[in-house]
Enzyme design. Structure first.
Site, short mmCIF file in Angstrom:
data_model
loop_
_atom_site.label_atom_id
_atom_site.label_comp_id
_atom_site.label_asym_id
_atom_site.label_seq_id
_atom_site.Cartn_x
_atom_site.Cartn_y
_atom_site.Cartn_z
N ALA A 191 -54.34 -33.75 -44.30
CA ALA A 191 -53.04 -33.10 -44.08
C ALA A 191 -52.16 -33.44 -45.28
O ALA A 191 -52.38 -34.45 -45.96
CB ALA A 191 -52.43 -33.62 -42.79
N GLY A 209 -57.37 -35.08 -42.16
CA GLY A 209 -57.38 -33.72 -41.59
C GLY A 209 -58.48 -32.84 -42.16
O GLY A 209 -58.92 -31.90 -41.51
N GLU A 214 -61.42 -33.71 -40.20
CA GLU A 214 -61.22 -33.13 -38.87
C GLU A 214 -61.46 -31.62 -38.88
O GLU A 214 -61.96 -31.06 -37.90
CB GLU A 214 -59.80 -33.44 -38.39
CG GLU A 214 -59.63 -34.92 -38.11
CD GLU A 214 -58.20 -35.29 -37.79
OE1 GLU A 214 -57.33 -35.09 -38.67
OE2 GLU A 214 -57.95 -35.76 -36.69
N GLU A 222 -56.00 -42.36 -42.26
CA GLU A 222 -54.73 -42.29 -41.53
C GLU A 222 -54.13 -43.65 -41.17
O GLU A 222 -52.91 -43.85 -41.29
CB GLU A 222 -54.88 -41.48 -40.23
CG GLU A 222 -54.90 -39.98 -40.46
CD GLU A 222 -56.28 -39.43 -40.71
OE1 GLU A 222 -57.18 -40.20 -41.12
OE2 GLU A 222 -56.47 -38.23 -40.50
#
Ligand code: DAK
Length: 259
Positions: A64, A109, A112, A132
């Protein structure tokens, strides 16, 4: 500039994250575009399989967008999270198979995103991690849930707690990816797999995807009931009738109509 390139190759859509200068980091704009592109693709009657990859040499997606997240207040973070969840769950339940073709970094992300796909093919350049916890957050696009289901809870916790970066060999050994290939063969392998999926009846493939996904959250007996229900739905299709009739006539049937 478009942040998601879409190329139709016969019945296969190749979606490329197109933000190479930021290692394809997932910001709201890119996620919005991904969502809109998927919505448009869902209407394509001829679509049989999606392949998702990243542009540039270095990354599938490096996570992200940290720049965008850094100054979010809790309300903004909640909105980002809610939309991100919507995009990722839409991708994972998309009504045809989705293959991730992963090279370089697949972090946070980005990892993911790969986990939200049905099948993962990794290049030998792929590097996976969940950084993270080092940034003061948890994975938030399904990593805690999907990696634990795909591999096992202890392994997922190890990767998430430590942020340790792993290579394709380990990801393969742990079941986090389906295949590991030389980087130069990544796209041809992904397209080859997509073509072999596209050659089968869309109804059979679609119902099988739904059966596997729904079954993951069910006990075996209930999962078998779901399977039976989806199996039965196939018998409403002309593709099933035509393919079975062709078999009985000792012919090979390839002309599936998605009906
Ligand atoms: N965000 C924004 N920009 C990024 C980025 C990222 N994740 N990763 C790389 N970039 C940018 C860099 O800032 C740099 O930009 P410029 O400085 O050139 O403007 C450019 O991409 C090239 O990166 P580097 O210069 O750093 O390249 P290196 O080869 O030296 O290093 C690297 C590559 C991948 C090791 C490094 O860039 C890196 O560590 N990147 C950050 C990786 C990371 O920590 N990823 C996880 C992000 S956190 C949630 C939903 C989702 C999430 C959490 C919650 N909810 C719904 C609740 C997810 C969180 C994450 O993914």
């Amino acid at each position: 500039m478009t942040l998601i390139n879409v190329e139709m190759k016969d019945k296969i859509a190749l979606l490329t994250l197109n933000r190479p200068e930021a290692l394809n980091a997932l910001n709201s704009e890119l996620l919005r575009e991904l969502y809109d592109r998927l919505k448009a693709l869902e209407k394509e009657d001829d679509l049989r399989c999606l392949v998702v990859t990243g542009s540039g040499e270095k990354a599938f997606a490096a996570g992200a967008d940290i720049g965008e997240m850094a100054d979010m207040n809790p309300d903004e973070a909640e909105e980002f999270a809610a939309f991100g969840h919507e995009v990722f769950s839409y991708l994972s339940t998309f009504p045809c198979p989705v293959i991730a073709a992963i090279h370089g970094y697949a972090l946070g992300g980005g990892f993911e995103l790969a986990l939200a796909c049905d099948i993962r093919i990794a290049a030998d350049t792929a590097r996976f991690a969940f950084p993270e916890t080092g940034l003061g957050i948890t994975p938030g696009f399904g990593g805690t849930q999907r990696l634990a289901r795909l591999t096992n809870a202890a392994y997922a916790m190890e990767l998430i707690f430590t942020g340790r970066r792993i290579k394709g060999e380990e990801a393969l050994e742990q079941g986090a990816v389906n295949r590991l290939v030389p980087a130069s063969e990544l796209m041809s392998e992904a397209m080859k797999m997509a073509e072999s999926i596209a050659a089968n009846a869309p109804i059979g493939v679609r119902m099988a995807k739904e059966a596997v996904q729904r079954g993951l959250d069910l006990d075996l007996d209930t999962g078998m009931e779901v399977e039976a229900e989806l199996f039965a739905e196939c018998f409403d299709s002309s593709d099933q009738k035509d393919a079975m009739q062709a078999f009985l006539k000792k012919e090979k049937f390839t002309d599936f109509q998605n009906k």
